[in-house]
Design an enzyme around this catalytic site. Structure first.
Site: not given
Length: 446
Positions: A166, A353
């Site tokens: 991220e 995720e």
């Protein structure tokens, strides 16, 4: 009821990260990370929580691997703590820190669980932040040195590598909004950080290839499908800017070798845009084996002149929300996967995720009957399967998270785990969603 079966060899897994579960924050020679520093600043984290102990995975990893085996996962995504391995971010490695990861990964392999290792999941050595952190180009070199050592020590045992987790969050939440470490609030710095992170990603991919390992390497992006709040031209344009900000700013340089021109123009009229060389873009554009996608929610965007930085706001749609306040939109996952497949040449995708925080309560029998999480996962799995049916090259799915853990600025107030953790005793309890997921993995469907 229709039976949903996933393709043969589909990789079912769970995910964690080092700072969120390991604890042992200054044991065995580990250096200070930006999160060790940030969490000890009063007022930064809910309830004044820190990751000093977290799930104490550093000491309980053998028990945790047994739990992974019990869950039946085919793969486990973990991250390496850079300051555990290089206490100062550079110089000499800390052998004791690396020993922990060697032992953990050997144990996973011995139990038939494929390790998927993230090199950087936000815990930068504080010594490197002291020289400017990711805004300093020198940190790219130190990251490459760190990556080389980790590849050398673990490369023969690890088949799946992720360079960064991220980078949007690291850049914009860490260096513009300031809500996570290192807590800087400057948009130009955030843009510079985003660029340097992407260059370091490309450098690590090239290094991995040069070292001749046989595994796969990619990057994990948190992606947010953006829908206009209405069909007005202003809202459609605002949603496009939202997509540029969250998604294309990272996807396009990685896969197309160029930043999106609309966003470069938008930013350059408002802030200092980093110097972007042709060589940088070639490095960022180094081919990868897969794209890791973290998906939690979607955005619904309304034009709102004067709202920095996009002249836009995200508006609620009335959908149900998780405990994190994130709207639940399973179809957003389908839309995102189909769009990635179309716009980025059928790239191989792993969902690295997906999961939800809910207020889990132990009942009178000592169980956690977390139906909301089970339902959340069920509905997202259905959409992932639909995307595969429609030709998307989706090869794996990691549920966030294996354990309840330290959730960054939310501390221990949000529980995402398939396994409940009593933080006072470190007792682990498999939740109903975890028992259900075990059956999904066993049957490769539901």
């Amino acid at each position: 009821m229709q039976r949903i079966v996933f393709p043969k060899n589909f990789l079912w897994g769970v995910a964690t990260s080092s700072y969120q579960i390991e604890g042992a924050w200054k044991e065995d020679g580990k250096g200070e990370s930006i999160w060790d520093r940030f969490t000890h600043i009063p007022g930064k984290i809910a309830n004044g929580d820190t990751g000093d102990v977290a799930c104490d995975h550093y000491h309980l990893y053998r028990e945790d691997v047994k739990l992974l085996k019990e869950l039946g996962v085919k793969t486990y995504r973990l991250s390496i703590s850079w300051p555990r391995v290089f206490p100062e971010g550079k110089g000499s490695p800390n052998k004791a820190g690396m020993e922990f990861y060697i032992n953990l990964i050997k144990l996973l392999v011995d139990n038939g669980i494929k390790p998927a290792v993230t090199l950087y999941h936000w815990d930068l050595p504080q010594k490197l932040q002291d020289i400017g952190g990711w805004a300093n180009k020198a940190v790219i070199d130190y990251y490459e040195q760190y990556a080389e050592y980790v590849f050398k020590e673990l490369g023969s045992m690890v088949p799946i590598w992720i360079t960064h987790n991220e980078p949007w969050v690291v850049s914009f939440e860490g260096n513009w909004q300031g809500v996570i470490a290192p807590g800087i609030t400057d948009f130009s710095t955030a843009l510079l950080v985003s660029h340097n992170l992407l260059v370091s990603h490309g450098r690590a991919v090239r290094l991995y290839r040069k070292m001749g390992f046989k595994g796969e390497i990619g990057i994990t992006l948190n992606l947010v499908p953006m829908y206009p709040a209405s069909q007005s031209e202003e809202d459609i344009e605002a949603a496009k800017r939202g997509d540029g900000f969250y998604n294309r700013w990272f996807l396009d340089p990685i896969f197309k070798g160029a930043y999106p021109s609309d966003m470069l123009e938008w930013y350059s009229q408002r802030v200092v845009v980093p110097e972007i060389t042709r060589e940088d873009l070639e490095i960022i554009n180094t081919p990868i084996d897969f794209l890791g996608v973290n998906y939690y929610s979607s955005g619904h965007v309304k034009a709102e002149p004067g709202i920095w930085p996009l002249d836009a706001i995200n508006v609620p749609t009335g959908r149900d929300k998780t405990d994190s306040g994130w709207e639940i939109n399973p179809q957003g996952l389908y839309d995102l996967l189909v769009r990635l497949h179309k716009d980025y040449k059928g790239i191989k995708i792993m969902i690295t995720e997906n999961g939800a925080a809910f207020n889990d309560i132990i009942n009178r029998e000592g169980n956690i009957e977390d139906d909301c999480r089970l339902d959340y996962l069920y509905r997202h799995f259905v959409e992932a399967h639909r995307a595969i049916q429609d030709g998307v090259n989706l090869k794996g799915y990691y549920v966030w998270s294996f354990l309840d853990n330290f959730e960054w600025a939310d501390g221990y107030t949000k529980r995402f785990g398939l396994v409940y953790v009593d933080y006072a005793t470190q007792k682990r309890i498999l939740k109903r969603s975890g028992r259900w997921y075990r059956e999904v993995i066993k049957n490769n469907g539901f």
